[in-house]
Write a protein that holds these residues in place. Structure first.
Motif, PDB file in Angstrom:
ATOM      1  N   ALA A 184       0.833  -1.203   0.000  1.00 26.81           N
ATOM      2  CA  ALA A 184       0.000   0.000   0.000  1.00 26.81           C
ATOM      3  C   ALA A 184       0.867   1.253   0.000  1.00 26.81           C
ATOM      4  N   ALA A 185       1.930   1.248   0.796  1.00 24.72           N
ATOM      5  CA  ALA A 185       2.837   2.396   0.858  1.00 24.72           C
ATOM      6  C   ALA A 185       3.524   2.613  -0.487  1.00 24.72           C
ATOM      7  N   ALA A 186       3.935   1.527  -1.125  1.00 26.63           N
ATOM      8  CA  ALA A 186       4.610   1.630  -2.419  1.00 26.63           C
ATOM      9  C   ALA A 186       3.673   2.164  -3.493  1.00 26.63           C
ATOM     10  N   ALA A 187       2.422   1.753  -3.427  1.00 30.60           N
ATOM     11  CA  ALA A 187       1.448   2.220  -4.412  1.00 30.60           C
ATOM     12  C   ALA A 187       1.223   3.717  -4.276  1.00 30.60           C
ATOM     13  N   ASP A 188       1.244   4.216  -3.040  1.00 32.09           N
ATOM     14  CA  ASP A 188       1.026   5.641  -2.809  1.00 32.09           C
ATOM     15  C   ASP A 188       2.237   6.474  -3.214  1.00 32.09           C
ATOM     16  N   ALA A 189       3.443   5.952  -2.945  1.00 29.37           N
ATOM     17  CA  ALA A 189       4.654   6.757  -3.111  1.00 29.37           C
ATOM     18  C   ALA A 189       5.221   6.709  -4.526  1.00 29.37           C
ATOM     19  N   GLU A 190       5.105   5.571  -5.194  1.00 33.29           N
ATOM     20  CA  GLU A 190       5.683   5.396  -6.528  1.00 33.29           C
ATOM     21  C   GLU A 190       7.183   5.710  -6.537  1.00 33.29           C
ATOM     22  N   ILE A 191       7.884   5.258  -5.513  1.00 36.16           N
ATOM     23  CA  ILE A 191       9.333   5.422  -5.425  1.00 36.16           C
ATOM     24  C   ILE A 191       9.966   4.072  -5.760  1.00 36.16           C
ATOM     25  N   PRO A 192      10.898   4.019  -6.724  1.00 32.91           N
ATOM     26  CA  PRO A 192      11.412   2.727  -7.195  1.00 32.91           C
ATOM     27  C   PRO A 192      11.917   1.807  -6.097  1.00 32.91           C
ATOM     28  N   MET A 193      12.699   2.306  -5.151  1.00 30.47           N
ATOM     29  CA  MET A 193      13.253   1.432  -4.124  1.00 30.47           C
ATOM     30  C   MET A 193      12.153   0.872  -3.222  1.00 30.47           C
ATOM     31  N   MET A 194      11.171   1.708  -2.890  1.00 27.44           N
ATOM     32  CA  MET A 194      10.068   1.217  -2.063  1.00 27.44           C
ATOM     33  C   MET A 194       9.274   0.151  -2.820  1.00 27.44           C
ATOM     34  N   ARG A 195       9.079   0.357  -4.108  1.00 23.15           N
ATOM     35  CA  ARG A 195       8.375  -0.640  -4.912  1.00 23.15           C
ATOM     36  C   ARG A 195       9.165  -1.938  -4.975  1.00 23.15           C
ATOM     37  N   ALA A 196      10.491  -1.832  -5.062  1.00 19.66           N
ATOM     38  CA  ALA A 196      11.334  -3.039  -5.100  1.00 19.66           C
ATOM     39  C   ALA A 196      11.239  -3.801  -3.787  1.00 19.66           C
ATOM     40  N   VAL A 197      11.316  -3.083  -2.675  1.00 15.96           N
ATOM     41  CA  VAL A 197      11.218  -3.720  -1.362  1.00 15.96           C
ATOM     42  C   VAL A 197       9.860  -4.399  -1.201  1.00 15.96           C
ATOM     43  N   ALA A 198       8.802  -3.689  -1.564  1.00 11.74           N
ATOM     44  CA  ALA A 198       7.447  -4.231  -1.411  1.00 11.74           C
ATOM     45  C   ALA A 198       7.244  -5.457  -2.292  1.00 11.74           C
ATOM     46  N   ALA A 199       7.729  -5.401  -3.529  1.00 14.09           N
ATOM     47  CA  ALA A 199       7.566  -6.546  -4.440  1.00 14.09           C
ATOM     48  C   ALA A 199       8.347  -7.758  -3.943  1.00 14.09           C
ATOM     49  N   GLY A 200       9.554  -7.539  -3.442  1.00 16.09           N
ATOM     50  CA  GLY A 200      10.337  -8.652  -2.923  1.00 16.09           C
ATOM     51  C   GLY A 200       9.679  -9.308  -1.722  1.00 16.09           C
ATOM     52  N   CYS A 201       9.123  -8.478  -0.829  1.00 20.80           N
ATOM     53  CA  CYS A 201       8.429  -9.024   0.346  1.00 20.80           C
ATOM     54  C   CYS A 201       7.177  -9.787  -0.067  1.00 20.80           C
ATOM     55  N   GLU A 202       6.449  -9.278  -1.032  1.00 25.02           N
ATOM     56  CA  GLU A 202       5.246  -9.954  -1.528  1.00 25.02           C
ATOM     57  C   GLU A 202       5.615 -11.324  -2.090  1.00 25.02           C
TER      58      GLU A 202
END
Length: 545
Positions: free
Chosen positions: A374-392
């Motif tokens: 949810a945080a990654a979707a709101d922020a659209e910051i590449p590193m946050m998206r990478a962290v979130a995708a890896g955890c998923e």
């Protein structure tokens, strides 16, 4: 001669020649005394040279000198800066005392109140921010900004923008928050604000960018900070923090030797007087040691980091996990998450997912992974998206959804690759190999494991090399088994004659989770007994005869 020394001291201050400014202004002070404004210059110079106690003493004399000439505005302003400085060092009692004095003096004249109000509001808003009240802090920072702009106090304007940006990030508005940080930096790079305020903004902005996972901004501002410090070679304050930021970027980009070097330079600067970099200097060294498998050295470095008063997390919890102490890792990370402010808490979540999965708490890991998504979707910051995708992906693998994990893994790997983060990208390939094995694609798994091992070996990530080798050995023994990696572990232990309780203890799972894994094994293999599972393990060489 005294007059010439004073002029030369002022010129040296303007030209950032702090050593010369200190010598010249000190000489004048001893010969005939300094005016309040020159005492301010001497105080700033002394602090920048890392002579902390002397700098505060000099600032105190400047405060008293302003009082002697009935300049309430100047006295209140200096008192406010002393209070903010001491609060930043963790001396809350003395810092609050100075801020109370500043408020009292500012209230004695209308001019004093107006000119000091913005800085005093910044100090109050910082209290709210650190207390976990970002909404209240944002309102106070906004009020401070309005006053600072009205009275044209550029230092207070930049600090209010910085604080408001941090508050917005804590409230989840990354776009607005980062824009405010950029705006604060405009005044710094243009040379519009004082040296101490510039250093505070530089270091706080970079730290906040890291907490917001915006590594690209962090890198751009670290380059600018490095240049700023380079133009002031005698400066001690902030120079260690600059090296800490460099160490963090080196670590991300796989230059671990350079990261250690930068961290140790930061430690040297801390010994010279730059307390701002003390924590990060030891923490960054500890992280590299942990990743290399040098656990004793990591332990020592994290201990030194914690001595500064800040928890060495998530590094210490991940060290406990690497040492095989998963339950201690869980309690350690849980304590850190519970006491962290919202921005710091978010930076701990990836480690929390890893540790939750290690102890078999899949439902907790799922909740955290969803929060990150949810945080990654709101922020659209590449590193946050990478962290979130890896955890998923990691959570889906443990949930038995290898096919569903693959799209997230592809996204995470591409983002880490784009960010030039080789270690994190290689970790994605290990997860991809596990997914491929679960889906029966041995060739793809072997390719991913080989690629990951090459990266880990080049980095010196010994624990990861060993894990890859073990996974490769297990996959070669497992052949084309339909079982997941975790199910294979359970079957191997069943074949060794262990009870579900013993298996749970060895794998750091609950007995309920072991029961579920065993039920899945029976369903997949079409069997109904532990004896049959044992026979399967021997037939498919999951365990040595």
């Amino acid at each position: 001669m005294t007059s010439a020394s004073l002029d030369q001291g002022r010129a040296a201050f303007a030209e950032h020649r702090w050593g010369a400014a200190f010598d010249l202004l000190t000489r004048v002070e001893h010969e005939r005394g300094l005016a309040p404004t020159d005492l301010e210059r001497l105080s700033t110079t002394t602090l920048l040279l890392g002579r902390d106690a002397e700098g505060i003493d000099c600032a105190t004399r400047a405060h008293e000198a302003y009082l002697e000439v009935d300049d309430a505005a100047g006295a209140a302003r200096i008192a406010t800066w002393i209070g903010i400085y001491l609060m930043g060092k963790g001396d809350d009692a003395l810092g609050n005392g100075w801020l109370a004095r500043a408020r009292r003096i500012a209230g004695t004249t209308e001019t004093g109140a107006e000119s000091s109000a913005a800085l005093l509001l910044v100090a109050a808003a910082l209290d709210d921010l650190y207390a976990g009240e970002p909404a209240r802090a944002a309102r106070t920072f906004a009020e401070a900004l309005a006053i600072a702009e009205r009275v044209r106090d550029r230092d207070a304007t930049a600090l209010a923008q910085l604080g408001q940006g941090q508050a917005q990030l804590m409230l989840g508005d990354a776009v607005r928050g980062l824009a405010l940080l950029d705006e604060a930096m405009v005044a710094v790079t243009a040379g519009e604000i004082s040296p101490v305020a510039s250093g505070v903004v530089y270091c706080s902005v970079i730290t906040t960018c890291h907490l917001a996972f915006d590594v690209r901004r962090a890198q751009q501002w670290t380059i600018a900070l490095d240049r700023w410090c380079g133009d002031r070679p005698e400066m001690v304050m902030f120079s260690g923090q600059c090296q800490v930021h460099r160490a963090e970027l080196y670590r991300l980009h796989g230059a671990w030797g350079d990261a250690i070097t930068a961290a140790r330079v930061a430690q040297d600067r801390a010994r010279l007087g730059d307390w701002t970099g003390s924590f990060g200097a030891w923490y960054q060294e500890g992280e590299v040691h942990r990743l290399r498998g040098e656990f004793d050295a990591a332990e020592r470095a994290f201990h030194r980091a914690a001595e500064t008063g800040y928890p060495a997390q998530p590094g210490l919890a991940l060290l406990r996990l690497a040492q095989g102490r998963a339950r201690l890792a869980r309690s350690s990370i849980d304590d850190a998450v519970a006491t962290a402010d919202p921005a710091t808490r978010r930076a701990l979540l990836a480690a929390l997912v890893e540790i939750d999965l290690a102890v078999g708490d899949h439902s907790a890991a799922r909740q955290v992974a969803d929060e990150l998504a949810a945080a990654a979707a709101d922020a659209e910051i590449p590193m946050m998206r990478a962290v979130a995708a890896g955890c998923e992906a990691a959570v889906r693998l443990e949930e038995g959804d290898a096919l569903g994990a693959l799209p997230a893994l592809r996204a995470a790997w591409a983002l880490w690759h784009e960010l030039d983060a080789p270690y994190e990208a290689a970790r994605c390939r290990v997860l991809a190999a596990r997914a491929a094995l679960a889906l029966g694609d041995d060739a793809a798994a072997a390719m991913d494991l080989e690629a990951a091992r090459e990266v880990f070996a080049a980095l010196g990530a010994v624990p990861d090399v060993l894990r890859v080798d073990e996974l490769a050995r297990r996959s070669s023994r497992a052949g084309s088994t339909p079982l997941t990696a975790r199910e294979v572990e359970v079957v191997r232990l069943v074949a060794e004659g262990k009870t579900n309780r013993a298996i749970a203890g060895q794998l750091y799972l609950s007995e309920k989770t072991v029961d579920r894994h065993l039920s899945n094994v029976f369903a997949k293999l079409g069997i109904s007994s532990r004896a049959a599972a044992t026979a399967y393990a021997y037939e498919h060489t999951l365990i040595s005869r």
